[in-house]
Design a protein around this motif. Structure first.
Motif, PDB file in Angstrom:
ATOM      1  N   LEU A  20       0.861  -1.410   0.179  1.00 47.66           N
ATOM      2  CA  LEU A  20       0.130   0.050  -0.022  1.00 47.66           C
ATOM      3  C   LEU A  20       0.909   1.343   0.001  1.00 47.66           C
ATOM      4  N   SER A  21       0.330   2.256  -0.597  1.00 45.93           N
ATOM      5  CA  SER A  21       1.074   3.535  -0.784  1.00 45.93           C
ATOM      6  C   SER A  21       0.150   4.555  -0.055  1.00 45.93           C
ATOM      7  N   CYS A  22       0.575   5.551   0.398  1.00 45.56           N
ATOM      8  CA  CYS A  22      -0.123   6.802   0.926  1.00 45.56           C
ATOM      9  C   CYS A  22       0.656   8.106   0.361  1.00 45.56           C
ATOM     10  N   ALA A  23       0.330   8.954  -0.544  1.00 41.65           N
ATOM     11  CA  ALA A  23       0.915  10.040  -1.057  1.00 41.65           C
ATOM     12  C   ALA A  23       0.429  11.150  -0.369  1.00 41.65           C
ATOM     13  N   TYR A  95      -6.774   2.815   5.803  1.00 35.07           N
ATOM     14  CA  TYR A  95      -6.746   4.268   5.868  1.00 35.07           C
ATOM     15  C   TYR A  95      -5.341   4.621   6.268  1.00 35.07           C
ATOM     16  N   CYS A  96      -4.607   5.891   5.854  1.00 36.16           N
ATOM     17  CA  CYS A  96      -3.703   6.567   6.123  1.00 36.16           C
ATOM     18  C   CYS A  96      -3.801   7.710   6.776  1.00 36.16           C
ATOM     19  N   ASN A  97      -3.227   8.058   7.823  1.00 38.05           N
ATOM     20  CA  ASN A  97      -3.491   8.880   9.117  1.00 38.05           C
ATOM     21  C   ASN A  97      -2.274  10.011   9.023  1.00 38.05           C
ATOM     22  N   SER A  98      -2.210  11.230   8.925  1.00 40.90           N
ATOM     23  CA  SER A  98      -1.044  12.218   9.360  1.00 40.90           C
ATOM     24  C   SER A  98      -1.427  13.081  10.512  1.00 40.90           C
ATOM     25  N   VAL A  99      -0.284  13.089  11.471  1.00 38.52           N
ATOM     26  CA  VAL A  99      -0.364  13.852  12.483  1.00 38.52           C
ATOM     27  C   VAL A  99       0.575  14.858  12.428  1.00 38.52           C
ATOM     28  N   GLN A 100       0.164  16.342  12.438  1.00 42.79           N
ATOM     29  CA  GLN A 100       1.017  17.276  12.690  1.00 42.79           C
ATOM     30  C   GLN A 100       0.957  18.412  13.721  1.00 42.79           C
ATOM     31  N   SER A 101       1.946  19.008  14.408  1.00 37.92           N
ATOM     32  CA  SER A 101       1.670  20.147  15.175  1.00 37.92           C
ATOM     33  C   SER A 101       0.787  21.288  14.817  1.00 37.92           C
ATOM     34  N   GLY A 102      -0.228  21.592  15.376  1.00 36.71           N
ATOM     35  CA  GLY A 102      -1.027  22.663  15.009  1.00 36.71           C
ATOM     36  C   GLY A 102      -2.088  22.399  13.967  1.00 36.71           C
ATOM     37  N   SER A 103      -2.263  21.211  13.539  1.00 36.36           N
ATOM     38  CA  SER A 103      -3.394  20.886  12.689  1.00 36.36           C
ATOM     39  C   SER A 103      -4.122  19.747  13.130  1.00 36.36           C
ATOM     40  N   PRO A 104      -5.376  19.675  12.484  1.00 36.37           N
ATOM     41  CA  PRO A 104      -6.156  18.567  12.851  1.00 36.37           C
ATOM     42  C   PRO A 104      -5.491  17.232  11.817  1.00 36.37           C
ATOM     43  N   ASP A 105      -6.027  16.182  12.404  1.00 38.29           N
ATOM     44  CA  ASP A 105      -5.548  14.844  11.757  1.00 38.29           C
ATOM     45  C   ASP A 105      -6.039  14.882  10.395  1.00 38.29           C
TER      46      ASP A 105
END
Length: 117
Positions: A20-23, A95-105
């Protein structure tokens, strides 16, 4: 804004493999970590694997340890999930998920993985 697009799902026989890839795209993409989750019919979404973007530490659910490998390509802003020795119980939408500072998932739209016995 960040967009995540999964690909690579499909139908495979038990014992087979998929990758699987998540771009990720978007000017503000700067993840702390990215994660693969999956959800089977009638079940809750569950954690599969996570990669901390820098320095690349990885974590796995016990059910996939030794069979799945998560990785990322910083230059391509892409995360991967190599799935080997697939089992029927791995059937789910991934599903892929991304977490970063100051932003929603951020979440992708999901890709179906079906493993036949």
């Amino acid at each position: 804004q960040v967009q995540l697009v999964e690909s690579g799902g499909g139908l495979v026989q038990a014992g087979g493999s998929l990758r699987l890839s998540c771009a990720a795209s978007g000017r503000t993409f700067s993840p702390y970590a990215m994660t693969w989750f999956r959800q089977a019919p009638g079940k809750e979404r569950e954690f599969v694997a996570r990669v901390v973007w820098i320095p690349g530490r990885t974590y796995y659910a016990d059910s996939v340890k030794g069979r799945f490998t998560i990785s990322r390509d910083n230059a391509k802003n892409t995360m991967y999930l190599q799935m080997n020795d697939l089992k029927p119980e791995d059937t789910a939408v991934y599903y892929c998920n991304s977490v970063q500072s100051g932003s929603p998932d951020y979440w992708g739209q999901g890709t179906q993985v079906t493993v036949s016995s």
